[in-house]
Design a protein around this motif. Structure first.
Motif, PDB file in Angstrom:
ATOM      1  N   MET A  64      34.303  34.641 -17.654  1.00 32.02           N
ATOM      2  CA  MET A  64      34.354  36.071 -16.841  1.00 32.02           C
ATOM      3  C   MET A  64      33.084  36.843 -17.512  1.00 32.02           C
ATOM      4  N   ARG A  65      32.707  36.532 -18.777  1.00 32.54           N
ATOM      5  CA  ARG A  65      31.536  37.129 -19.151  1.00 32.54           C
ATOM      6  C   ARG A  65      30.331  36.890 -18.388  1.00 32.54           C
ATOM      7  N   ALA A  66      30.060  35.568 -18.328  1.00 34.25           N
ATOM      8  CA  ALA A  66      28.904  35.176 -17.360  1.00 34.25           C
ATOM      9  C   ALA A  66      28.802  35.723 -15.969  1.00 34.25           C
ATOM     10  N   LEU A  67      30.081  35.716 -15.563  1.00 36.52           N
ATOM     11  CA  LEU A  67      30.064  36.049 -13.905  1.00 36.52           C
ATOM     12  C   LEU A  67      29.441  37.957 -14.038  1.00 36.52           C
ATOM     13  N   THR A  68      30.330  38.524 -14.984  1.00 40.03           N
ATOM     14  CA  THR A  68      30.007  40.106 -15.043  1.00 40.03           C
ATOM     15  C   THR A  68      28.363  40.283 -15.317  1.00 40.03           C
ATOM     16  N   ARG A  69      27.783  39.363 -16.099  1.00 39.52           N
ATOM     17  CA  ARG A  69      26.368  39.517 -16.311  1.00 39.52           C
ATOM     18  C   ARG A  69      25.811  38.969 -15.212  1.00 39.52           C
ATOM     19  N   LEU A  70      26.102  38.088 -14.585  1.00 38.51           N
ATOM     20  CA  LEU A  70      25.276  37.483 -13.340  1.00 38.51           C
ATOM     21  C   LEU A  70      25.379  38.628 -12.209  1.00 38.51           C
ATOM     22  N   LEU A  71      26.617  39.095 -11.999  1.00 35.14           N
ATOM     23  CA  LEU A  71      26.518  40.182 -10.773  1.00 35.14           C
ATOM     24  C   LEU A  71      25.754  41.313 -10.964  1.00 35.14           C
ATOM     25  N   THR A  72      25.404  42.033 -12.439  1.00 42.12           N
ATOM     26  CA  THR A  72      24.895  43.071 -12.702  1.00 42.12           C
ATOM     27  C   THR A  72      23.437  42.807 -12.923  1.00 42.12           C
ATOM     28  N   MET A  73      22.907  41.879 -12.693  1.00 36.87           N
ATOM     29  CA  MET A  73      21.332  41.450 -12.976  1.00 36.87           C
ATOM     30  C   MET A  73      20.804  40.627 -11.830  1.00 36.87           C
ATOM     31  N   LEU A  74      21.463  40.266 -10.760  1.00 38.71           N
ATOM     32  CA  LEU A  74      20.765  39.320  -9.915  1.00 38.71           C
ATOM     33  C   LEU A  74      19.749  40.628  -9.039  1.00 38.71           C
ATOM     34  N   GLU A  75      18.546  40.320  -8.793  1.00 40.24           N
ATOM     35  CA  GLU A  75      17.523  41.098  -8.086  1.00 40.24           C
ATOM     36  C   GLU A  75      17.506  41.004  -6.703  1.00 40.24           C
ATOM     37  N   ASN A  76      18.233  40.090  -6.145  1.00 42.00           N
ATOM     38  CA  ASN A  76      18.089  39.896  -4.541  1.00 42.00           C
ATOM     39  C   ASN A  76      19.490  39.957  -4.042  1.00 42.00           C
ATOM     40  N   PRO A  77      19.708  40.546  -2.706  1.00 39.67           N
ATOM     41  CA  PRO A  77      20.812  40.885  -2.109  1.00 39.67           C
ATOM     42  C   PRO A  77      21.330  39.290  -1.502  1.00 39.67           C
ATOM     43  N   SER A  78      20.548  38.470  -1.418  1.00 37.40           N
ATOM     44  CA  SER A  78      20.802  37.118  -0.654  1.00 37.40           C
ATOM     45  C   SER A  78      20.289  36.201  -1.685  1.00 37.40           C
ATOM     46  N   PRO A  79      20.846  34.908  -1.589  1.00 37.19           N
ATOM     47  CA  PRO A  79      20.188  33.825  -2.220  1.00 37.19           C
ATOM     48  C   PRO A  79      19.020  33.352  -1.370  1.00 37.19           C
ATOM     49  N   GLY A  80      18.683  33.621  -0.190  1.00 39.22           N
ATOM     50  CA  GLY A  80      17.752  33.196   0.590  1.00 39.22           C
ATOM     51  C   GLY A  80      16.625  34.152   0.347  1.00 39.22           C
ATOM     52  N   ALA A  81      16.759  35.140  -0.285  1.00 36.61           N
ATOM     53  CA  ALA A  81      15.469  36.192  -0.784  1.00 36.61           C
ATOM     54  C   ALA A  81      14.778  35.645  -2.122  1.00 36.61           C
ATOM     55  N   GLY A  82      13.430  35.864  -2.122  1.00 33.28           N
ATOM     56  CA  GLY A  82      12.969  35.980  -3.211  1.00 33.28           C
ATOM     57  C   GLY A  82      12.426  34.235  -3.404  1.00 33.28           C
ATOM     58  N   LEU A  83      12.815  33.293  -2.735  1.00 35.33           N
ATOM     59  CA  LEU A  83      12.462  31.879  -2.793  1.00 35.33           C
ATOM     60  C   LEU A  83      10.952  31.637  -2.095  1.00 35.33           C
ATOM     61  N   ALA A  84       9.928  31.118  -3.079  1.00 36.17           N
ATOM     62  CA  ALA A  84       8.706  30.766  -2.541  1.00 36.17           C
ATOM     63  C   ALA A  84       8.621  29.424  -2.083  1.00 36.17           C
TER      64      ALA A  84
END
Length: 423
Positions: A64-84
């Motif tokens: 739960m701690r990791a999930l909270t941290r993940l959701l509040t720090m992700l920069e992209n609205p979709s996993p498809g964004a930001g991949l070079a």
């Protein structure tokens, strides 16, 4: 359904008040909860869905701690964004290599600092699965049915170094899955602190997992984009294999070979491991390791102590920094780089404090007003800046373009040029 609603409420609470609209979008659009694991009841299973055909669907088992941290720090609205590195610009292919299985081969020349690919994992799990041996059902056994057929296909196509080994701790079917994960998982560290340190996670990145051992490239996991970047650290020629290091390259030759055999079931035949002068190679690698230890813990004593007095506590711009200290900075940089060149360990530079040595040598040459020395170290610093573009914690003092401008006319670029010279 109750567990899904419970997790949905949790996700809403986790991102409530977060200013990043991306995080709120992620929580509402991309996260789907899965049934709880009996073996890890306090670690929710989530799926982050792909929004493009080139992206991976992610199944993650997080606290739960990791999930909270993940959701509040992700920069992209979709996993498809930001991949070079989209497929049309791909600089590699997968090829069967005798004695090595399927490996990654360059299809064009790749320069140090070039991004080879960026990829999201298909599966993320707590790293220490051994603690679950004897648990029935085992976490891996529970997670497998939750994977999509595409995810399972990608994982099961990879090599299993434990296929020929037997264990009484878990059933053979589960052991096969554990072997696939243990052989191919890479660190996927999330910045989640606990009372006992940090939570460590491992991810299966199907393409990067094809890289064999003996590094001319490195990978870097970025928790903000939940992706790993594969970056060249040495020149890679067309048709040359792209490789990463599986273990600490500064271990002795005997320790490296034993660890690779135990963990990955192969005898390493890289130039360093089959060298005719193993003792000298081991000494060089020990000196590199000692040097990095000192940079990270300056008070630590080691055989390199006299060489690294200027690092990292002396401010180059301080009025009391004499030309002799500046020359010592350059001398130490030259000494450690000779060792790295001899051992072919360029992948250590961007991922360790050694990059600071590169930049400090360049700026020491600026203060000394030494153009010949500056030409050498500004080029090295430029390579680090090029690499750092793709690293989650890369913090170069100057960008690659700025180093290029400075290289052409350092006296005009730096107001401090020659300020601390002998003349």
């Amino acid at each position: 359904m109750a567990s899904q609603l419970s997790l949905a409420r949790f996700v809403q609470r986790a991102v409530r008040g977060v200013k990043r609209p991306q995080s709120r979008a992620l929580s509402s659009l991309l996260v789907q909860s899965q049934p709880k694991l009996a073996s890890l009841p306090h670690f929710p299973v989530i799926k982050i869905l792909p929004t493009s055909q080139d992206d991976n669907e992610i199944t993650a088992v997080l606290s739960m701690r990791a999930l909270t941290r993940l959701l509040t720090m992700l920069e992209n609205p979709s996993p498809g964004a930001g991949l070079a590195a989209p497929p049309e610009n791909s600089c590699f292919s997968f090829t069967s290599i005798p004695g090595k299985g399927i490996g990654m081969i360059a299809t064009t020349r790749i320069s140090p600092g070039d991004l080879i690919l960026s990829e999201r994992p298909v599966l993320v799990l707590p790293q220490n699965l051994k603690a679950s041996y004897g648990v029935d059902p085992h976490p891996v056994h529970e997670v497998w049915p939750l994977l999509s057929s595409n995810q399972r296909e990608k994982i099961e196509s990879l090599r299993n170094a434990f296929a020929s080994r037997e264990t009484l701790l878990v059933n053979p079917e589960t052991w096969s899955k554990i072997g696939l994960i243990s052989t191919n998982a890479l660190n996927a560290r999330l910045p989640v602190a606990t009372e006992n340190g940090k939570e460590d996670y491992a991810g299966i990145f199907p393409s990067i997992a094809r890289c064999n051992h003996s590094p001319n490239a490195m990978y870097d996991f970025n928790p903000k984009t939940f992706s790993a970047s594969l970056i060249a650290t040495s020149p890679i020629e067309d048709a040359e294999e792209i490789t990463i290091t599986y273990i600490d390259p500064c271990l002795s030759q005997s320790a490296r070979k034993a660890l690779l055999l135990e963990s990955y079931d192969f005898e390493c035949e890289c130039p360093a491991c089959v060298s005719s002068d193993i003792a000298s190679s081991d000494r060089r690698r020990m000196r590199i390791s000692n040097f990095m230890d000192h940079l990270e813990v300056p008070s630590q004593k080691n055989e390199f102590k006299d060489d690294i007095i200027p690092y990292p506590n002396v401010a180059l711009t301080h009025p009391s920094t004499t030309p002799s200290i500046l020359r010592r900075v350059v001398y130490v940089a030259d000494a450690i780089f000779r060792l790295i060149e001899e051992e072919g360990l360029h992948a250590l530079i961007p991922s360790s404090p050694i990059y600071q040595v590169v930049e400090r040598a360049a700026f020491a040459s600026v203060l000394l007003g030494d153009k010949d020395v500056f030409d050498i170290w500004s080029r090295q610093a430029s390579i680090y800046s090029r690499t750092a573009r793709w690293m989650h914690n890369g913090k170069p003092l100057l960008s690659e373009d700025q180093w290029e401008q400075a290289f052409n006319d350092p006296e005009a670029y730096f107001a401090t040029w020659g300020r601390n010279s002998d003349s």
